[in-house]
Motif scaffolding. Structure first.
Motif, PDB file in Angstrom:
ATOM      1  N   PRO A  89       0.808  -1.224   0.000  1.00  0.00           N
ATOM      2  CA  PRO A  89       0.000   0.000   0.000  1.00  0.00           C
ATOM      3  C   PRO A  89       0.838   1.269   0.000  1.00  0.00           C
ATOM      4  O   PRO A  89       0.346   2.341  -0.360  1.00  0.00           O
ATOM      5  CB  PRO A  89      -0.824  -0.123   1.295  1.00  0.00           C
ATOM      6  CG  PRO A  89      -0.069  -1.080   2.155  1.00  0.00           C
ATOM      7  CD  PRO A  89       0.606  -2.037   1.214  1.00  0.00           C
ATOM      8  N   GLU A  90       2.105   1.161   0.387  1.00  0.00           N
ATOM      9  CA  GLU A  90       2.967   2.347   0.436  1.00  0.00           C
ATOM     10  C   GLU A  90       3.304   2.876  -0.957  1.00  0.00           C
ATOM     11  O   GLU A  90       3.681   4.036  -1.112  1.00  0.00           O
ATOM     12  CB  GLU A  90       4.284   2.025   1.163  1.00  0.00           C
ATOM     13  CG  GLU A  90       4.114   1.475   2.570  1.00  0.00           C
ATOM     14  CD  GLU A  90       4.138  -0.034   2.592  1.00  0.00           C
ATOM     15  OE1 GLU A  90       4.651  -0.600   3.586  1.00  0.00           O
ATOM     16  OE2 GLU A  90       3.650  -0.670   1.638  1.00  0.00           O
ATOM     17  N   ILE A  91       3.190   2.021  -1.961  1.00  0.00           N
ATOM     18  CA  ILE A  91       3.567   2.400  -3.324  1.00  0.00           C
ATOM     19  C   ILE A  91       2.375   3.039  -4.031  1.00  0.00           C
ATOM     20  O   ILE A  91       1.297   2.456  -4.112  1.00  0.00           O
ATOM     21  CB  ILE A  91       4.071   1.175  -4.110  1.00  0.00           C
ATOM     22  CG1 ILE A  91       5.356   0.639  -3.469  1.00  0.00           C
ATOM     23  CG2 ILE A  91       4.323   1.534  -5.576  1.00  0.00           C
ATOM     24  CD1 ILE A  91       5.867  -0.645  -4.089  1.00  0.00           C
ATOM     25  N   ASP A  92       2.581   4.241  -4.539  1.00  0.00           N
ATOM     26  CA  ASP A  92       1.517   4.981  -5.222  1.00  0.00           C
ATOM     27  C   ASP A  92       1.534   4.768  -6.728  1.00  0.00           C
ATOM     28  O   ASP A  92       0.488   4.687  -7.369  1.00  0.00           O
ATOM     29  CB  ASP A  92       1.661   6.478  -4.942  1.00  0.00           C
ATOM     30  CG  ASP A  92       1.605   6.796  -3.470  1.00  0.00           C
ATOM     31  OD1 ASP A  92       0.497   6.860  -2.922  1.00  0.00           O
ATOM     32  OD2 ASP A  92       2.683   6.972  -2.858  1.00  0.00           O
ATOM     33  N   TYR A  93       2.744   4.726  -7.294  1.00  0.00           N
ATOM     34  CA  TYR A  93       2.897   4.664  -8.745  1.00  0.00           C
ATOM     35  C   TYR A  93       3.694   3.442  -9.172  1.00  0.00           C
ATOM     36  O   TYR A  93       4.677   3.076  -8.528  1.00  0.00           O
ATOM     37  CB  TYR A  93       3.647   5.897  -9.263  1.00  0.00           C
ATOM     38  CG  TYR A  93       2.964   7.218  -9.006  1.00  0.00           C
ATOM     39  CD1 TYR A  93       1.839   7.603  -9.733  1.00  0.00           C
ATOM     40  CD2 TYR A  93       3.470   8.105  -8.068  1.00  0.00           C
ATOM     41  CE1 TYR A  93       1.227   8.819  -9.519  1.00  0.00           C
ATOM     42  CE2 TYR A  93       2.867   9.331  -7.839  1.00  0.00           C
ATOM     43  CZ  TYR A  93       1.746   9.686  -8.566  1.00  0.00           C
ATOM     44  OH  TYR A  93       1.144  10.892  -8.350  1.00  0.00           O
ATOM     45  N   LEU A  94       3.268   2.835 -10.290  1.00  0.00           N
ATOM     46  CA  LEU A  94       4.074   1.865 -10.994  1.00  0.00           C
ATOM     47  C   LEU A  94       4.564   2.528 -12.275  1.00  0.00           C
ATOM     48  O   LEU A  94       3.783   3.242 -12.940  1.00  0.00           O
ATOM     49  CB  LEU A  94       3.269   0.610 -11.343  1.00  0.00           C
ATOM     50  CG  LEU A  94       3.200  -0.504 -10.293  1.00  0.00           C
ATOM     51  CD1 LEU A  94       2.625   0.001  -8.990  1.00  0.00           C
ATOM     52  CD2 LEU A  94       2.407  -1.684 -10.828  1.00  0.00           C
ATOM     53  N   GLY A  95       5.829   2.325 -12.602  1.00  0.00           N
ATOM     54  CA  GLY A  95       6.377   2.892 -13.822  1.00  0.00           C
ATOM     55  C   GLY A  95       6.774   1.798 -14.795  1.00  0.00           C
ATOM     56  O   GLY A  95       7.431   0.830 -14.408  1.00  0.00           O
ATOM     57  N   PHE A  96       6.370   1.949 -16.061  1.00  0.00           N
ATOM     58  CA  PHE A  96       6.705   0.945 -17.068  1.00  0.00           C
ATOM     59  C   PHE A  96       7.429   1.600 -18.237  1.00  0.00           C
ATOM     60  O   PHE A  96       6.963   2.607 -18.782  1.00  0.00           O
ATOM     61  CB  PHE A  96       5.458   0.247 -17.593  1.00  0.00           C
ATOM     62  CG  PHE A  96       5.772  -0.819 -18.628  1.00  0.00           C
ATOM     63  CD1 PHE A  96       6.168  -2.084 -18.233  1.00  0.00           C
ATOM     64  CD2 PHE A  96       5.692  -0.533 -19.991  1.00  0.00           C
ATOM     65  CE1 PHE A  96       6.478  -3.067 -19.182  1.00  0.00           C
ATOM     66  CE2 PHE A  96       5.996  -1.498 -20.934  1.00  0.00           C
ATOM     67  CZ  PHE A  96       6.388  -2.767 -20.534  1.00  0.00           C
TER      68      PHE A  96
END
Length: 284
Positions: A89-96
Motif C-alpha cells: 500500500p505504500e507504493i503509489d505509482y508503478l512505472g513501465f
C-alpha cells in the motif's frame, strides 16, 4: 505547479558494486524529508536483470513515510513484478518503460512493441483494480542510435494509444541524451496541446552544461513534471558518453527557482541529502 521526481533507483541501478540495503534506505529516507513530489525508489524486476535492486522489498520495509508528503514509485517490467508491487500500500505509482524503438524494447524488456502495449494494458487494468497509478515512460522518445524509425508524429501515435488505455501520466524519455532544446520544446508543445487532459513528464539525460537550457525548453513546451537525480548520477550505458547522466536535480532546482517557481522544498534537508550522495554512490 512543478513536480520534481527524485530517482535514486535510476541512479543506483547501474552502480557496479552492490549498495548495502541499510545505506539505500537511509539515503531514501533522507530524500523523503526534502519535499519532492515523488521518489522513484526501487524496481520489481528480475534480480538477474537488475541485481542492484534485488532488495527493493527490504528497502521499502525500512522507509519512514509517516512525516513525508512524497509519494513512492517503483519500476516494473512484467505482470509478475506489477502484481508484487501492488501488494504494498505504500507504493503509489508503478512505472513501465515503453520504447518507441523496436530494438530497445527488445533489449530492455525482451518484448516487441506490440507485446509491450498488451502488457501496458494488463498493468493499467491491474493498477485500476489495486488503486495504483501507472506512469508510462516513452524511452528513446527523442531519437535512437539503432536506425529505427523515429519522428515526433510517432510519439503522438504512441500517446494516443496510451490515452485509449486510460494512461494519464506519460514521461518522455531522452534515453541517450540526444535531445536538443528545439526538439524538446516542439515535442512537449505538440503533446500538451493535443492531449491537455494528460500529464507529461520529462526524463532527460544530459551533460551538466546543458541541463538549464533543457529544463527551460521543456517548460516552454508546457511540461511541469521533471525527473532527476542528485549530482546527476545514473544514466543509460548506451549514451556512450560517461558525462551523460540523469538531470542533476540541484541544477534543475536552481534553474526553476531563478525562473520564479516556488518548489516548496526543505533546503536544509536537501543539503543533508547532497552530503550523503557521494558517500552512497562513490564510497559505500
Amino acid at each position: 505547479m512543478i513536480k520534481l521526481i527524485e530517482c535514486p533507483r535510476d541512479a543506483m541501478q547501474g552502480i557496479p558494486h552492490f549498495i548495502d540495503t541499510a545505506i539505500k534506505a537511509a539515503y531514501i529516507n533522507q530524500l523523503l524529508e526534502v519535499g519532492f513530489d515523488t521518489i522513484d525508489f526501487g524496481s520489481f524486476v528480475s534480480p538477474k536483470a537488475i541485481p542492484q535492486m534485488r532488495d527493493t522489498e527490504e528497502v521499502l520495509s525500512l522507509l519512514d513515510l509517516h512525516h513525508s508528503k512524497s509519494k513512492l514509485l517503483a519500476i516494473v517490467a512484467n505482470r509478475r513484478g506489477s502484481e508484487d508491487a501492488c501488494l504494498f500500500p505504500e507504493i503509489d505509482y508503478l512505472g513501465f518503460p515503453l520504447s518507441v524503438s523496436e530494438t530497445f524494447q527488445q533489449r530492455n524488456t525482451n518484448k516487441s512493441i506490440a507485446e509491450a502495449f498488451e502488457l501496458v494494458e494488463e498493468i493499467q487494468n491491474l493498477c485500476e483494480v489495486k488503486g495504483k497509478t501507472l506512469v508510462t515512460y516513452l524511452s528513446m522518445g527523442f531519437g535512437n542510435p539503432y536506425g529505427d524509425p523515429y519522428s515526433p508524429e510517432m510519439i503522438a501515435e504512441f500517446v494516443e494509444k496510451l490515452k485509449e488505455l486510460g494512461i494519464k501520466i506519460i514521461s518522455l524519455s531522452d534515453t541517450i541524451g540526444v535531445a536538443t532544446p528545439e526538439l524538446i520544446t516542439e515535442l512537449f508543445q505538440v503533446q500538451t496541446n493535443s492531449f491537455p487532459e494528460l500529464e507529461f513528464g520529462a526524463h532527460l539525460h544530459s551533460t551538466i552544461d546543458t541541463i538549464s537550457e533543457k529544463v527551460a525548453a521543456a517548460i516552454k513546451g508546457g511540461c511541469n513534471r521533471f525527473d532527476g537525480a542528485l549530482k546527476g548520477f545514473g544514466g543509460c550505458p548506451m549514451a556512450k558518453n560517461e558525462l551523460v547522466g540523469n538531470m542533476a536535480t540541484e541544477v534543475m532546482i536552481d534553474t526553476l527557482e531563478k525562473s520564479g517557481y516556488e518548489l516548496g522544498l526543505n533546503k536544509r534537508e536537501l543539503n543533508e541529502a547532497m552530503k550523503l550522495t557521494n558517500f552512497v554512490f562513490l564510497e559505500s
